[in-house]
Write an enzyme that holds these catalytic residues in place. Structure first.
Site, PDB file in Angstrom:
ATOM      1  N   CYS A 110      78.192  55.469  77.194  1.00 35.90           N
ATOM      2  CA  CYS A 110      78.925  54.050  77.447  1.00 35.90           C
ATOM      3  C   CYS A 110      80.177  53.946  76.848  1.00 35.90           C
ATOM      4  CB  CYS A 110      77.889  53.216  76.488  1.00 35.90           C
ATOM      5  SG  CYS A 110      76.280  53.162  77.290  1.00 35.90           S
ATOM      6  N   HIS A 245      81.305  46.906  73.963  1.00 33.49           N
ATOM      7  CA  HIS A 245      80.335  47.372  74.853  1.00 33.49           C
ATOM      8  C   HIS A 245      79.209  46.438  74.937  1.00 33.49           C
ATOM      9  CE1 HIS A 245      77.454  49.640  77.120  1.00 33.49           C
ATOM     10  NE2 HIS A 245      76.840  50.025  76.226  1.00 33.49           N
ATOM     11  N   ASN A 275      73.560  45.562  80.648  1.00 39.19           N
ATOM     12  CA  ASN A 275      74.451  47.056  80.029  1.00 39.19           C
ATOM     13  C   ASN A 275      74.559  47.848  81.346  1.00 39.19           C
ATOM     14  OD1 ASN A 275      75.221  49.475  78.935  1.00 39.19           O
ATOM     15  ND2 ASN A 275      73.406  49.621  77.428  1.00 39.19           N
TER      16      ASN A 275
HETATM   17  O1  UT7 Z   1      74.162  51.563  75.619  1.00 44.01           O
HETATM   18  C1  UT7 Z   1      73.145  52.099  74.702  1.00 44.01           C
HETATM   19  C2  UT7 Z   1      72.036  51.574  75.099  1.00 44.01           C
HETATM   20  N1  UT7 Z   1      70.846  51.082  74.335  1.00 44.01           N
HETATM   21  C3  UT7 Z   1      70.890  49.930  73.466  1.00 44.01           C
HETATM   22  O2  UT7 Z   1      71.716  49.499  73.214  1.00 44.01           O
HETATM   23  C4  UT7 Z   1      69.589  49.505  72.892  1.00 44.01           C
HETATM   24  C5  UT7 Z   1      69.766  49.165  71.499  1.00 44.01           C
HETATM   25  N2  UT7 Z   1      68.293  48.395  71.093  1.00 44.01           N
HETATM   26  C6  UT7 Z   1      68.267  47.239  71.262  1.00 44.01           C
HETATM   27  O3  UT7 Z   1      68.744  46.453  72.165  1.00 44.01           O
HETATM   28  C7  UT7 Z   1      66.997  46.672  70.917  1.00 44.01           C
HETATM   29  O4  UT7 Z   1      66.234  47.546  70.045  1.00 44.01           O
HETATM   30  C8  UT7 Z   1      66.015  46.503  71.912  1.00 44.01           C
HETATM   31  C9  UT7 Z   1      66.185  45.190  72.878  1.00 44.01           C
HETATM   32  C10 UT7 Z   1      65.733  47.671  72.969  1.00 44.01           C
HETATM   33  C11 UT7 Z   1      64.482  45.782  71.451  1.00 44.01           C
HETATM   34  O5  UT7 Z   1      64.613  45.054  70.624  1.00 44.01           O
HETATM   35  P1  UT7 Z   1      63.776  44.794  69.160  1.00 44.01           P
HETATM   36  O6  UT7 Z   1      63.891  43.458  68.631  1.00 44.01           O
HETATM   37  O7  UT7 Z   1      64.146  45.940  68.298  1.00 44.01           O
HETATM   38  O8  UT7 Z   1      62.333  44.923  69.690  1.00 44.01           O
HETATM   39  P2  UT7 Z   1      61.306  46.073  69.443  1.00 44.01           P
HETATM   40  O9  UT7 Z   1      61.643  47.340  70.286  1.00 44.01           O
HETATM   41  O10 UT7 Z   1      60.968  46.011  67.901  1.00 44.01           O
HETATM   42  O11 UT7 Z   1      60.090  45.488  70.121  1.00 44.01           O
HETATM   43  C12 UT7 Z   1      59.262  44.091  69.489  1.00 44.01           C
HETATM   44  C13 UT7 Z   1      58.161  44.056  70.304  1.00 44.01           C
HETATM   45  C14 UT7 Z   1      57.316  45.384  70.495  1.00 44.01           C
HETATM   46  O12 UT7 Z   1      55.863  44.732  70.902  1.00 44.01           O
HETATM   47  P3  UT7 Z   1      54.854  45.126  69.491  1.00 44.01           P
HETATM   48  O13 UT7 Z   1      54.781  46.529  69.231  1.00 44.01           O
HETATM   49  O14 UT7 Z   1      55.614  44.280  68.303  1.00 44.01           O
HETATM   50  O15 UT7 Z   1      53.595  44.540  70.002  1.00 44.01           O
HETATM   51  C15 UT7 Z   1      57.631  45.833  72.110  1.00 44.01           C
HETATM   52  O16 UT7 Z   1      56.317  46.377  72.656  1.00 44.01           O
HETATM   53  O17 UT7 Z   1      58.445  43.821  71.920  1.00 44.01           O
HETATM   54  C16 UT7 Z   1      57.776  44.724  72.932  1.00 44.01           C
HETATM   55  N3  UT7 Z   1      58.808  44.614  73.912  1.00 44.01           N
HETATM   56  C17 UT7 Z   1      58.739  43.650  75.040  1.00 44.01           C
HETATM   57  N4  UT7 Z   1      58.121  42.467  75.111  1.00 44.01           N
HETATM   58  C18 UT7 Z   1      58.425  41.843  76.320  1.00 44.01           C
HETATM   59  C19 UT7 Z   1      59.686  45.671  74.244  1.00 44.01           C
HETATM   60  N5  UT7 Z   1      60.264  45.384  75.445  1.00 44.01           N
HETATM   61  C20 UT7 Z   1      59.634  44.182  75.942  1.00 44.01           C
HETATM   62  C21 UT7 Z   1      59.986  43.321  77.021  1.00 44.01           C
HETATM   63  N6  UT7 Z   1      59.235  42.251  77.191  1.00 44.01           N
HETATM   64  N7  UT7 Z   1      60.975  43.801  77.863  1.00 44.01           N
END
Ligand code: UT7
Length: 323
Positions: A110, A245, A275
């Site tokens: 990125c 970004h 993204n």
């Molecule tokens: O260019 C670089 C690329 N990468 C990034 O920039 C990613 C950086 N990270 C992020 O943006 C965030 O960490 C995410 C958006 C990927 C995730 O957000 P979060 O607030 O950190 O959520 P989490 O990973 O802690 O997940 C919370 C819950 C989980 O369920 P449980 O375990 O609490 O039951 C996930 O399984 O949300 C669930 N989950 C979803 N639910 C609905 C994960 N993805 C989804 C989804 N829809 N798409």
């Protein structure tokens, strides 16, 4: 003397996929995606070729700058993968715009466009070029596991381009790597045709530890903003426009919070496009440039992080049309 931005362009796939469209086949919702990321929809390649979008964005940037393709001295493409392993996307663009300049791809995920800007600065400083074309193009939809809701909802496809000319503009730049080959990883298709290959084929899709990337991103964005401002001898509050970004609106907010930047100075289009990896900052720049957002002498700060883990920031005055 370094570079100034003389022209911009972008090209996006036609198909726009909304969060509700994803919820039709994934266990997700518009509410989850929007509140956790700020994304409403993203563009996805269907019939288009990534190379064609890259060429179109390049032509638009050249036209905007009033520069003919054969007058470009250097072509760089920021991409993780063009349509072919070889020739490089940069060579494909060179052929299309009629350039014989050195042309090569830069894979810094990125942060690719910022890496390219700093390479251009070095070519200009060494007297090896006076006009450069930077193209960014990413086909993220082809690299994702569409059954993995934690990654596939985040990304979009697109291409953007910038023409840089020698002159006063760039004030400072900083690039770095915090090497980590695990938190974001995407294997190549490996040795399928080799009779000697003994390694197991791996699934060709992105694996990401979102939480770890999030922590890195907030820290790296803040660190790079502070450092590029220090190198330019200005305070973060003196920057006119932030072009971060577009990975997650919460990452943007969290990394800028400590600098107490007014919200109107922070440009975003993540709601529309998600993204787009290297292409995020170039499409953002092109859209706001074409709206007439920037005035001569405005200070623009580009800041990004990505797989690798790469990060960086470039601070440049908007001096388009300076010649
Ligand atoms: O260019 C670089 C690329 N990468 C990034 O920039 C990613 C950086 N990270 C992020 O943006 C965030 O960490 C995410 C958006 C990927 C995730 O957000 P979060 O607030 O950190 O959520 P989490 O990973 O802690 O997940 C919370 C819950 C989980 O369920 P449980 O375990 O609490 O039951 C996930 O399984 O949300 C669930 N989950 C979803 N639910 C609905 C994960 N993805 C989804 C989804 N829809 N798409």
């Amino acid at each position: 003397m370094s570079f100034y931005i003389a022209g911009t362009g972008s090209a996006l796939p036609e198909k726009s996929v909304g969060n509700d469209d994803l919820a039709a086949f994934l266990d997700t919702s518009d509410e989850w995606i929007y509140t956790r990321t700020g994304i409403r929809r993203r563009r996805v390649l269907t019939h288009e070729k990534l190379n064609d979008l890259a060429i179109l964005s390049a032509r638009r940037a050249l036209e905007d700058a009033g520069v003919a393709g054969e007058r470009v001295d250097l072509i760089l493409c920021a991409t993780m993968r063009g349509d072919t392993v070889t020739p490089s996307l940069a060579c494909v663009v060179a052929e299309a715009v009629g350039s014989h300049a050195p042309a090569f791809d830069v894979n810094a995920a990125c942060v690719g466009v910022l890496y390219c800007m700093e390479i251009v600065d070095s070519f200009f400083a060494a007297g090896k070029a006076e006009t450069a074309l930077i193209v960014s193009a990413e086909a993220m939809s082809k690299l994702l596991n569409w059954e993995d809701r934690s990654t596939c909802v985040l990304f979009g496809d697109g291409a953007g381009a910038l023409v840089l000319k020698k002159g006063a503009g760039r004030l400072a730049g900083v690039l770095s790597t915090d090497p980590d080959s695990h938190v974001i990883r995407m294997p190549h298709i490996e040795g399928m045709n080799s009779p000697y290959n003994q390694s197991e084929p791996q699934p060709l899709c992105m694996h990401m530890d979102g939480g770890e990337v999030y922590k890195f991103a907030v820290n790296a964005m803040g660190r790079n903003i502070a450092e590029v401002c220090r190198r330019a001898g200005i305070a973060p509050a003196e920057v006119d426009w932030y072009l971060p970004h577009q990975a997650n609106i919460r990452i943007i907010d969290a990394s800028l919070r400590k600098f107490k930047i007014r919200k109107e100075k922070v440009l975003t289009n993540i709601a529309e496009y998600g993204n787009m990896s290297a292409t995020s900052v170039s499409v953002l720049l092109d859209e706001f440039a074409r709206r007439g957002t920037f005035r001569r002498g405005d200070k623009l700060l580009f800041v990004a992080f990505g797989a690798g883990l790469t990060s960086g920031a470039v601070l440049a005055e908007w001096n388009k049309g300076a010649e």
